[in-house]
Design a protein around this motif. Structure first.
Motif, PDB file in Angstrom:
ATOM      1  N   LEU A 149       1.195   3.947  -3.126  1.00 48.37           N
ATOM      2  CA  LEU A 149       0.921   5.367  -2.900  1.00 48.37           C
ATOM      3  C   LEU A 149       2.134   6.218  -3.301  1.00 48.37           C
ATOM      4  O   LEU A 149       2.002   7.252  -3.961  1.00 48.37           O
ATOM      5  CB  LEU A 149       0.571   5.571  -1.419  1.00 48.37           C
ATOM      6  CG  LEU A 149       0.250   6.984  -0.948  1.00 48.37           C
ATOM      7  CD1 LEU A 149      -0.916   7.582  -1.719  1.00 48.37           C
ATOM      8  CD2 LEU A 149      -0.067   6.979   0.560  1.00 48.37           C
ATOM      9  N   LYS A 157       0.839  -1.201   0.000  1.00 46.17           N
ATOM     10  CA  LYS A 157       0.000   0.000   0.000  1.00 46.17           C
ATOM     11  C   LYS A 157       0.880   1.260   0.000  1.00 46.17           C
ATOM     12  O   LYS A 157       0.665   2.192  -0.779  1.00 46.17           O
ATOM     13  CB  LYS A 157      -0.911  -0.041   1.240  1.00 46.17           C
ATOM     14  CG  LYS A 157      -1.923   1.060   1.328  1.00 46.17           C
ATOM     15  CD  LYS A 157      -2.792   0.862   2.574  1.00 46.17           C
ATOM     16  CE  LYS A 157      -3.628   2.101   2.826  1.00 46.17           C
ATOM     17  NZ  LYS A 157      -4.419   1.967   4.063  1.00 46.17           N
ATOM     18  N   SER A 207      -3.824  12.307  -1.457  1.00 42.94           N
ATOM     19  CA  SER A 207      -3.115  13.015  -0.378  1.00 42.94           C
ATOM     20  C   SER A 207      -1.911  12.207   0.090  1.00 42.94           C
ATOM     21  O   SER A 207      -1.795  11.013  -0.234  1.00 42.94           O
ATOM     22  CB  SER A 207      -4.065  13.259   0.799  1.00 42.94           C
ATOM     23  OG  SER A 207      -4.143  12.097   1.620  1.00 42.94           O
ATOM     24  N   PRO A 208      -1.027  12.831   0.862  1.00 43.99           N
ATOM     25  CA  PRO A 208       0.133  12.091   1.380  1.00 43.99           C
ATOM     26  C   PRO A 208      -0.263  10.844   2.161  1.00 43.99           C
ATOM     27  O   PRO A 208       0.468   9.859   2.181  1.00 43.99           O
ATOM     28  CB  PRO A 208       0.823  13.118   2.284  1.00 43.99           C
ATOM     29  CG  PRO A 208       0.442  14.444   1.718  1.00 43.99           C
ATOM     30  CD  PRO A 208      -0.967  14.268   1.211  1.00 43.99           C
ATOM     31  N   SER A 209      -1.426  10.848   2.803  1.00 41.26           N
ATOM     32  CA  SER A 209      -1.839   9.676   3.585  1.00 41.26           C
ATOM     33  C   SER A 209      -2.716   8.723   2.787  1.00 41.26           C
ATOM     34  O   SER A 209      -3.185   7.718   3.328  1.00 41.26           O
ATOM     35  CB  SER A 209      -2.587  10.134   4.828  1.00 41.26           C
ATOM     36  OG  SER A 209      -3.799  10.761   4.456  1.00 41.26           O
ATOM     37  N   GLY A 210      -2.973   9.046   1.502  1.00 40.97           N
ATOM     38  CA  GLY A 210      -3.734   8.124   0.665  1.00 40.97           C
ATOM     39  C   GLY A 210      -5.206   8.460   0.509  1.00 40.97           C
ATOM     40  O   GLY A 210      -5.953   7.684  -0.097  1.00 40.97           O
ATOM     41  N   ARG A 215       2.021   9.011  -6.320  1.00 43.06           N
ATOM     42  CA  ARG A 215       2.260  10.435  -6.097  1.00 43.06           C
ATOM     43  C   ARG A 215       3.498  10.906  -6.869  1.00 43.06           C
ATOM     44  O   ARG A 215       3.503  12.005  -7.436  1.00 43.06           O
ATOM     45  CB  ARG A 215       2.373  10.730  -4.601  1.00 43.06           C
ATOM     46  CG  ARG A 215       0.967  10.640  -3.926  1.00 43.06           C
ATOM     47  CD  ARG A 215       1.015  10.782  -2.414  1.00 43.06           C
ATOM     48  NE  ARG A 215       1.831  11.879  -1.943  1.00 43.06           N
ATOM     49  CZ  ARG A 215       1.430  13.160  -1.819  1.00 43.06           C
ATOM     50  NH1 ARG A 215       0.199  13.502  -2.140  1.00 43.06           N
ATOM     51  NH2 ARG A 215       2.248  14.083  -1.377  1.00 43.06           N
TER      52      ARG A 215
END
Lengths: 128, 128
Positions: free
Chosen positions: A107, A103, B26-29, A111
């Motif tokens: 991610l 995961k 976002s950075p946290s997914g 990004r």
């Protein structure tokens, strides 16, 4: 890898700070890392390949046909590359990533690809 | 969204075949979808917004300051956009995606961004 429908990103920084040459993401979410070695010296100065393996389902080295293949570790796959592309000569033993790491890597890949795309498509915009 | 460190991809095709205008990761997914509406008619002909909501943690409409905001559904967030960027006027109520759907969307985002990047960086290479 493209002919196998992998999406690829170059120069992806891994969670441990190392920079993978090529990371491929398959349609089903498998993550492969390919380290490109231009010559024996290039391979010898970088013996940190287990640190790439931790973040991929499979790790490959990509070398030219002249490279002495017996130097390469058996735990990794082998691609032969020339200027026209690469082909898999030996499959990598697959060591499936744990779900949380997959995961995080997906991610990270997502990004990085999107930011690179933004920079290319829209070079005036800062990443912020 | 960039100023909030979201990575964004435009024109992402969702699993249901609809095409999202902007998808942010976002950075946290977290996954946000932004639908851009140029005018009231553009909004009225597309009443399928619940079909975008299914694939995001939050759905926003982005409209110009002249757009009559009372037309927009309360279940969605609101961004005001001009040629210089956008700002969030109303947060979207967050409805967190299930893990499997988030995984599928992140993978879709990742591969779309990487393929677009490849096409831009290397236009001679077919997707294969």
């Amino acid at each position: 890898m493209r002919s196998m429908s992998f999406a690829v990103v170059r120069e992806l920084v891994l969670p441990n700070g190392r920079r993978a040459d090529v990371v491929g993401l398959s349609p089903s979410g498998a993550i492969w890392i390919v380290e490109v070695k231009s010559c024996v010296d290039d391979f010898r100065v970088d013996q940190k390949w287990p640190e790439y393996m931790e973040f991929a389902d499979a790790l490959f080295f990509a070398v030219s046909p002249q490279f002495p293949q017996e130097l390469l570790p058996a735990e990794t796959g082998l691609m032969l590359a020339d200027r026209y592309g690469g082909e898999i000569v030996r499959e990598a033993p697959e060591e499936r990533l744990a779900a949380a790491r997959r995961k995080a890597m997906t991610l990270r890949f997502a990004r990085a690809a999107a930011f690179s795309l933004q920079m290319l498509a829209d070079p005036d915009i800062e990443r912020a």
